[in-house]
Design a protein around this motif. Structure first.
Motif, mmCIF file in Angstrom:
data_model
loop_
_atom_site.group_PDB
_atom_site.id
_atom_site.type_symbol
_atom_site.label_atom_id
_atom_site.label_comp_id
_atom_site.label_asym_id
_atom_site.label_seq_id
_atom_site.Cartn_x
_atom_site.Cartn_y
_atom_site.Cartn_z
ATOM 1 N N LYS A 218 -32.494 -54.819 -69.331
ATOM 2 C CA LYS A 218 -31.938 -55.009 -70.669
ATOM 3 C C LYS A 218 -33.059 -54.900 -71.699
ATOM 4 O O LYS A 218 -34.218 -55.212 -71.403
ATOM 5 C CB LYS A 218 -31.284 -56.394 -70.785
ATOM 6 N N ILE A 219 -32.685 -54.470 -72.904
ATOM 7 C CA ILE A 219 -33.673 -54.403 -73.976
ATOM 8 C C ILE A 219 -33.085 -54.979 -75.250
ATOM 9 O O ILE A 219 -31.930 -54.733 -75.600
ATOM 10 C CB ILE A 219 -34.164 -52.956 -74.216
ATOM 11 N N TYR A 220 -33.900 -55.774 -75.917
ATOM 12 C CA TYR A 220 -33.555 -56.322 -77.223
ATOM 13 C C TYR A 220 -34.459 -55.655 -78.252
ATOM 14 O O TYR A 220 -35.684 -55.676 -78.126
ATOM 15 C CB TYR A 220 -33.772 -57.829 -77.240
ATOM 16 N N ILE A 221 -33.846 -55.050 -79.257
ATOM 17 C CA ILE A 221 -34.585 -54.373 -80.318
ATOM 18 C C ILE A 221 -34.291 -55.074 -81.627
ATOM 19 O O ILE A 221 -33.120 -55.291 -81.978
ATOM 20 C CB ILE A 221 -34.174 -52.885 -80.419
ATOM 21 N N SER A 222 -35.324 -55.445 -82.344
ATOM 22 C CA SER A 222 -35.126 -56.072 -83.652
ATOM 23 C C SER A 222 -35.637 -55.154 -84.747
ATOM 24 O O SER A 222 -36.501 -54.304 -84.526
ATOM 25 C CB SER A 222 -35.851 -57.417 -83.722
ATOM 26 N N TYR A 244 -30.575 -46.400 -81.655
ATOM 27 C CA TYR A 244 -29.498 -47.282 -81.202
ATOM 28 C C TYR A 244 -28.185 -46.506 -81.083
ATOM 29 O O TYR A 244 -27.439 -46.679 -80.109
ATOM 30 C CB TYR A 244 -29.339 -48.445 -82.176
ATOM 31 N N GLU A 245 -27.917 -45.650 -82.032
ATOM 32 C CA GLU A 245 -26.694 -44.840 -81.956
ATOM 33 C C GLU A 245 -26.735 -43.911 -80.745
ATOM 34 O O GLU A 245 -25.707 -43.674 -80.094
ATOM 35 C CB GLU A 245 -26.527 -44.040 -83.248
ATOM 36 N N ALA A 246 -27.917 -43.419 -80.426
ATOM 37 C CA ALA A 246 -28.053 -42.520 -79.275
ATOM 38 C C ALA A 246 -27.766 -43.255 -77.966
ATOM 39 O O ALA A 246 -27.042 -42.741 -77.106
ATOM 40 C CB ALA A 246 -29.456 -41.915 -79.240
ATOM 41 N N VAL A 247 -28.303 -44.454 -77.805
ATOM 42 C CA VAL A 247 -28.059 -45.182 -76.548
ATOM 43 C C VAL A 247 -26.625 -45.692 -76.471
ATOM 44 O O VAL A 247 -26.069 -45.839 -75.380
ATOM 45 C CB VAL A 247 -29.058 -46.344 -76.332
ATOM 46 N N GLN A 248 -26.018 -45.957 -77.613
ATOM 47 C CA GLN A 248 -24.631 -46.420 -77.587
ATOM 48 C C GLN A 248 -23.680 -45.324 -77.125
ATOM 49 O O GLN A 248 -22.557 -45.608 -76.701
ATOM 50 C CB GLN A 248 -24.219 -46.927 -78.972
ATOM 51 N N SER A 249 -24.122 -44.082 -77.191
ATOM 52 C CA SER A 249 -23.291 -42.974 -76.710
ATOM 53 C C SER A 249 -23.428 -42.779 -75.197
ATOM 54 O O SER A 249 -22.746 -41.921 -74.621
ATOM 55 C CB SER A 249 -23.680 -41.679 -77.427
ATOM 56 N N LYS A 250 -24.279 -43.578 -74.557
ATOM 57 C CA LYS A 250 -24.498 -43.494 -73.111
ATOM 58 C C LYS A 250 -23.835 -44.702 -72.447
ATOM 59 O O LYS A 250 -24.365 -45.825 -72.493
ATOM 60 C CB LYS A 250 -25.999 -43.483 -72.785
ATOM 61 N N PRO A 251 -22.684 -44.527 -71.839
ATOM 62 C CA PRO A 251 -21.901 -45.672 -71.347
ATOM 63 C C PRO A 251 -22.609 -46.519 -70.307
ATOM 64 O O PRO A 251 -22.355 -47.723 -70.218
ATOM 65 C CB PRO A 251 -20.642 -45.019 -70.765
ATOM 66 N N ASN A 252 -23.506 -45.953 -69.532
ATOM 67 C CA ASN A 252 -24.162 -46.732 -68.473
ATOM 68 C C ASN A 252 -25.191 -47.724 -69.004
ATOM 69 O O ASN A 252 -25.562 -48.668 -68.302
ATOM 70 C CB ASN A 252 -24.843 -45.809 -67.459
ATOM 71 N N ILE A 253 -25.674 -47.509 -70.209
ATOM 72 C CA ILE A 253 -26.713 -48.403 -70.718
ATOM 73 C C ILE A 253 -26.350 -49.066 -72.040
ATOM 74 O O ILE A 253 -27.071 -49.951 -72.495
ATOM 75 C CB ILE A 253 -28.062 -47.668 -70.883
ATOM 76 N N SER A 255 -24.299 -51.343 -73.001
ATOM 77 C CA SER A 255 -24.168 -52.804 -73.012
ATOM 78 C C SER A 255 -25.483 -53.508 -72.721
ATOM 79 O O SER A 255 -25.577 -54.729 -72.876
ATOM 80 C CB SER A 255 -23.122 -53.239 -71.988
ATOM 81 N N LYS A 256 -26.490 -52.761 -72.300
ATOM 82 C CA LYS A 256 -27.781 -53.352 -71.968
ATOM 83 C C LYS A 256 -28.740 -53.340 -73.152
ATOM 84 O O LYS A 256 -29.884 -53.767 -73.026
ATOM 85 C CB LYS A 256 -28.429 -52.605 -70.795
ATOM 86 N N VAL A 257 -28.274 -52.829 -74.280
ATOM 87 C CA VAL A 257 -29.120 -52.723 -75.466
ATOM 88 C C VAL A 257 -28.514 -53.523 -76.607
ATOM 89 O O VAL A 257 -27.326 -53.391 -76.913
ATOM 90 C CB VAL A 257 -29.264 -51.246 -75.910
#
Length: 402
Positions: A218-222, A244-253, A255-257
């Protein structure tokens, strides 16, 4: 309301006395060591912080997750303070205790950048950037030189977190999206994702990006407000949003961001809130609500569940269960509940002389003299000169004679 009052009363009784069996005149938050790196061909300064319980002499030795902290010269004291607060609140623990390994920075441009680039966010050439692009070498130093030393010298689990600010946050994000990532959790504090024209975002957006692996990490980005206006349109913010928008388009990850913006903080002040909130996210649901009202089985089930989620074996802390068990034994007179708590500790810590002693005390008070005798003897088997267990065993003999 009754349960809430019990919790408040317990904190009143024990809140100022939750330390460990350690005697020292000084308040020490860590030690400084030097490690020579063949990979980097230089000496690196490392700061080590051990949890309060690490040298405890009452309860069983534990193993601890590791938090690797970049730019330790700036963030070590802050991070250790937050860690101690979050992990030492009896039944209000937000995170487990962990060892902090701080790495002082030497050349941030070289160590923390994933590619060689000489262009700043505005497209201007920066001569100092010529040395950039060595974060893979720096991470190799952590994996193959520093980590083995930490594991040799300290009691550690396999779970590892990387925390970095600014360019250090860039390193954290870069490792998170790599196929051979080293860490299980990441805190990227106001990361410089503008680097090399948004390189990391482009990697995530590319068709070659591997998202088939099941991500437990998991990764937390502030993000902070780095402009002089309400609407932050700086390259720092714009590129963080794009990533953030790019990773949100990747269903496998997706929820981990987690990406969280603190509009009232700037680049320099945002680490305080970010470390606290980031650790909460990494150890989401670690805190067990209403532990004081829970049965021993419910407590164990909670920790089994969070262990499965994190891929890290976590046990109810022996000290906490012992304190709560003695609270039920002496304050509320719930002897059966106290016994179940002490039995839980023995299941999880079978070599703990203190857990057998606590169980024997409870059994003695409950009139279970033969069981108490066996557990006093087991406590003495594990710690032969344990005076309190000797006294408990002697008191049983007196009662038996009468």
């Amino acid at each position: 309301m009754i349960l809430k009052n019990k919790v408040l009363f317990l904190f009143f009784l024990l809140g100022l006395n939750i330390g460990f069996s350690q005697k020292t005149k000084d308040i020490i938050i860590g030690e400084k060591i030097s490690v020579f790196s063949d990979t980097l061909n230089q000496e690196r300064t490392i700061l080590i912080h051990l949890p309060k319980s690490y040298n405890d002499t009452i309860y069983s030795p534990k193993i601890y997750p590791i938090l690797f902290l970049l730019d330790a010269q700036d963030h070590f004291e802050l991070t250790t303070g937050i860690a101690n607060f979050m992990s030492n609140r009896l039944d209000s623990k937000l995170i487990p205790e962990y060892i902090i390994v701080g790495i002082n920075s030497e050349n941030r441009i070289s160590d923390y950048t994933p590619s060689n680039s000489t262009i700043d966010p505005e497209g201007v050439f920066v001569d100092a950037f010529k040395v950039s692009g060595n974060s893979s070498k720096f991470l190799n130093f952590i994996e193959h030189e520093l980590l083995p030393k930490i594991r040799r010298d300290y009691r550690t689990s396999s779970f590892k977190i990387l925390t970095g600010h600014s360019l250090g946050g860039l390193t954290a994000v870069s490792d998170f999206i790599s196929d051979d990532s080293l860490f299980d959790g990441y805190l990227a504090i106001d990361p410089s994702l503008w680097w090399d024209e948004g390189l990391l975002t482009k990697i995530v957006q590319s068709s070659e990006f591997n998202q088939e692996e099941y991500y437990k990490k998991k990764i937390y980005i502030s993000g902070a407000n780095n402009s002089n206006s309400i609407n932050d349109t700086t390259a720092m913010r714009v590129n963080q949003v794009k990533f953030y928008e790019a990773v949100q388009s990747k269903p496998n990850i997706a929820s981990k961001v987690k990406y969280e913006i603190f509009e009232n903080e700037d680049h320099g002040t945002v680490p305080l809130t970010s470390i606290y909130k980031g650790l909460q996210f990494i150890f989401e649901n670690y805190k067990m609500h209403h532990m004081l009202g829970a049965s021993a089985n419910e407590i164990q089930e909670h920790f089994n569940s969070i262990s499965k989620t994190l891929g890290l074996k976590l046990l109810p802390e022996e000290r906490v269960i012992d304190i709560l068990g003695n609270y039920f034994l002496d304050s509320t007179k719930e002897i059966e509940k106290a016994i179940s708590y002490f039995e839980l500790n023995i299941i999880n810590y079978p070599n703990s002389y203190h857990s057998y002693f606590s169980l024997a005390n409870a059994e003695s008070k409950n009139g279970l003299l033969s069981k108490a005798k066996l557990n006093y003897e087991k406590s003495l088997e594990l710690k032969p000169k344990f005076k309190q267990a000797q006294e408990g065993l002697a008191s049983l003999e007196v009662r038996s004679d009468n």
